[in-house]
Design a protein around this motif. Sequence first.
Motif, PDB file in Angstrom:
ATOM      1  N   MET A  29      26.048 -12.835  26.684  1.00 50.91           N
ATOM      2  CA  MET A  29      26.243 -13.295  25.346  1.00 50.91           C
ATOM      3  C   MET A  29      26.481 -14.787  25.538  1.00 50.91           C
ATOM      4  O   MET A  29      26.028 -15.569  24.692  1.00 50.91           O
ATOM      5  N   LEU A  30      27.505 -15.312  26.565  1.00 55.34           N
ATOM      6  CA  LEU A  30      27.791 -16.635  26.688  1.00 55.34           C
ATOM      7  C   LEU A  30      26.679 -17.465  27.032  1.00 55.34           C
ATOM      8  O   LEU A  30      26.348 -18.648  26.590  1.00 55.34           O
ATOM      9  N   PHE A  31      25.637 -16.806  27.920  1.00 54.84           N
ATOM     10  CA  PHE A  31      24.650 -17.474  28.358  1.00 54.84           C
ATOM     11  C   PHE A  31      23.493 -17.838  27.431  1.00 54.84           C
ATOM     12  O   PHE A  31      22.996 -19.138  27.331  1.00 54.84           O
ATOM     13  N   VAL A  32      23.568 -16.961  26.404  1.00 58.30           N
ATOM     14  CA  VAL A  32      22.520 -17.032  25.155  1.00 58.30           C
ATOM     15  C   VAL A  32      23.026 -17.939  24.351  1.00 58.30           C
ATOM     16  O   VAL A  32      22.276 -18.848  23.816  1.00 58.30           O
ATOM     17  N   VAL A  33      24.380 -18.027  24.130  1.00 56.54           N
ATOM     18  CA  VAL A  33      24.885 -19.284  23.254  1.00 56.54           C
ATOM     19  C   VAL A  33      24.759 -20.567  23.616  1.00 56.54           C
ATOM     20  O   VAL A  33      24.311 -21.562  23.068  1.00 56.54           O
ATOM     21  N   THR A  34      24.908 -20.481  25.126  1.00 56.92           N
ATOM     22  CA  THR A  34      24.972 -21.997  25.613  1.00 56.92           C
ATOM     23  C   THR A  34      23.365 -22.344  25.728  1.00 56.92           C
ATOM     24  O   THR A  34      23.108 -23.736  25.530  1.00 56.92           O
ATOM     25  N   VAL A  35      22.433 -21.618  25.939  1.00 56.27           N
ATOM     26  CA  VAL A  35      21.147 -21.969  26.141  1.00 56.27           C
ATOM     27  C   VAL A  35      20.466 -22.305  24.716  1.00 56.27           C
ATOM     28  O   VAL A  35      19.878 -23.280  24.841  1.00 56.27           O
ATOM     29  N   GLY A  36      21.106 -21.816  23.556  1.00 56.96           N
ATOM     30  CA  GLY A  36      20.775 -22.004  22.248  1.00 56.96           C
ATOM     31  C   GLY A  36      21.187 -23.312  21.685  1.00 56.96           C
ATOM     32  O   GLY A  36      20.623 -24.273  21.262  1.00 56.96           O
ATOM     33  N   TYR A  37      22.498 -23.545  22.372  1.00 57.99           N
ATOM     34  CA  TYR A  37      23.222 -24.891  22.078  1.00 57.99           C
ATOM     35  C   TYR A  37      22.280 -26.161  22.750  1.00 57.99           C
ATOM     36  O   TYR A  37      22.081 -27.032  22.286  1.00 57.99           O
ATOM     37  N   THR A  38      21.777 -25.914  23.926  1.00 61.15           N
ATOM     38  CA  THR A  38      21.217 -26.951  24.735  1.00 61.15           C
ATOM     39  C   THR A  38      19.988 -27.113  24.063  1.00 61.15           C
ATOM     40  O   THR A  38      19.280 -28.347  24.273  1.00 61.15           O
ATOM     41  N   LEU A  39      19.087 -26.073  23.580  1.00 61.77           N
ATOM     42  CA  LEU A  39      17.787 -26.096  23.389  1.00 61.77           C
ATOM     43  C   LEU A  39      17.730 -26.866  21.672  1.00 61.77           C
ATOM     44  O   LEU A  39      16.713 -27.313  21.580  1.00 61.77           O
ATOM     45  N   PHE A  40      18.555 -26.645  21.010  1.00 62.78           N
ATOM     46  CA  PHE A  40      18.601 -27.099  19.614  1.00 62.78           C
ATOM     47  C   PHE A  40      19.280 -28.499  19.272  1.00 62.78           C
ATOM     48  O   PHE A  40      19.234 -28.833  18.335  1.00 62.78           O
ATOM     49  N   ARG A  41      20.181 -29.104  20.153  1.00 58.15           N
ATOM     50  CA  ARG A  41      20.546 -30.380  20.148  1.00 58.15           C
ATOM     51  C   ARG A  41      19.651 -31.314  20.223  1.00 58.15           C
ATOM     52  O   ARG A  41      18.680 -31.300  21.024  1.00 58.15           O
ATOM     53  N   LYS A  42      19.783 -32.395  19.455  1.00 54.82           N
ATOM     54  CA  LYS A  42      18.994 -33.531  19.464  1.00 54.82           C
ATOM     55  C   LYS A  42      19.204 -34.513  20.618  1.00 54.82           C
ATOM     56  O   LYS A  42      18.258 -35.266  21.039  1.00 54.82           O
ATOM     57  N   SER A  43      20.210 -34.901  21.100  1.00 57.24           N
ATOM     58  CA  SER A  43      20.806 -35.749  22.014  1.00 57.24           C
ATOM     59  C   SER A  43      21.636 -35.229  22.959  1.00 57.24           C
ATOM     60  O   SER A  43      22.553 -34.219  22.567  1.00 57.24           O
ATOM     61  N   GLU A  44      21.854 -35.585  24.102  1.00 53.94           N
ATOM     62  CA  GLU A  44      22.697 -35.243  25.113  1.00 53.94           C
ATOM     63  C   GLU A  44      23.839 -35.988  24.932  1.00 53.94           C
ATOM     64  O   GLU A  44      24.228 -36.848  24.193  1.00 53.94           O
ATOM     65  N   ALA A  45      25.224 -35.712  25.688  1.00 54.29           N
ATOM     66  CA  ALA A  45      26.210 -36.096  25.659  1.00 54.29           C
ATOM     67  C   ALA A  45      26.267 -37.647  26.121  1.00 54.29           C
ATOM     68  O   ALA A  45      27.062 -38.291  25.652  1.00 54.29           O
ATOM     69  N   ALA A  46      25.338 -38.078  26.876  1.00 52.40           N
ATOM     70  CA  ALA A  46      25.151 -39.369  27.377  1.00 52.40           C
ATOM     71  C   ALA A  46      24.554 -40.115  26.331  1.00 52.40           C
ATOM     72  O   ALA A  46      24.388 -41.340  26.467  1.00 52.40           O
ATOM     73  N   GLY A  47      24.030 -39.491  25.368  1.00 52.10           N
ATOM     74  CA  GLY A  47      23.433 -40.388  24.235  1.00 52.10           C
ATOM     75  C   GLY A  47      21.870 -40.347  24.191  1.00 52.10           C
ATOM     76  O   GLY A  47      20.954 -40.931  23.655  1.00 52.10           O
ATOM     77  N   THR A  48      21.124 -39.753  25.303  1.00 54.90           N
ATOM     78  CA  THR A  48      19.731 -39.792  25.753  1.00 54.90           C
ATOM     79  C   THR A  48      19.094 -38.586  24.740  1.00 54.90           C
ATOM     80  O   THR A  48      19.569 -37.504  24.362  1.00 54.90           O
ATOM     81  N   ILE A  49      17.874 -38.959  24.241  1.00 51.90           N
ATOM     82  CA  ILE A  49      17.057 -38.061  23.544  1.00 51.90           C
ATOM     83  C   ILE A  49      16.802 -36.794  24.346  1.00 51.90           C
ATOM     84  O   ILE A  49      16.126 -37.308  25.572  1.00 51.90           O
ATOM     85  N   GLN A  50      16.808 -35.754  23.752  1.00 52.23           N
ATOM     86  CA  GLN A  50      16.484 -34.342  24.380  1.00 52.23           C
ATOM     87  C   GLN A  50      14.762 -34.223  24.256  1.00 52.23           C
ATOM     88  O   GLN A  50      14.307 -34.244  23.254  1.00 52.23           O
TER      89      GLN A  50
END
Length: 58
Positions: free
Chosen positions: A1-22
């Motif tokens: 379950m944690l894997f699915v939530v984490t992958v969903g979060y990384t796939l649907f965000r617009k920018s990374e923590a460093a500010g780069t566009i995904q």
Amino acid sequence: MLFVVTVGYTLFRKSEAAGTIQTVELQMISFILLFIFFLFIFLCQFTWGLSLRNKQKR
């Protein structure tokens, strides 16, 4: 379950923590790294479980 939530979060965000566009490439790299991390955790837990099971049989 944690894997699915984490992958969903990384796939649907617009920018990374460093500010780069995904981009699609960066999303796939993030997915592969998460998969390797969770696979490592799963394999460690699986081998630990097998060793505990073998100790109980003895």
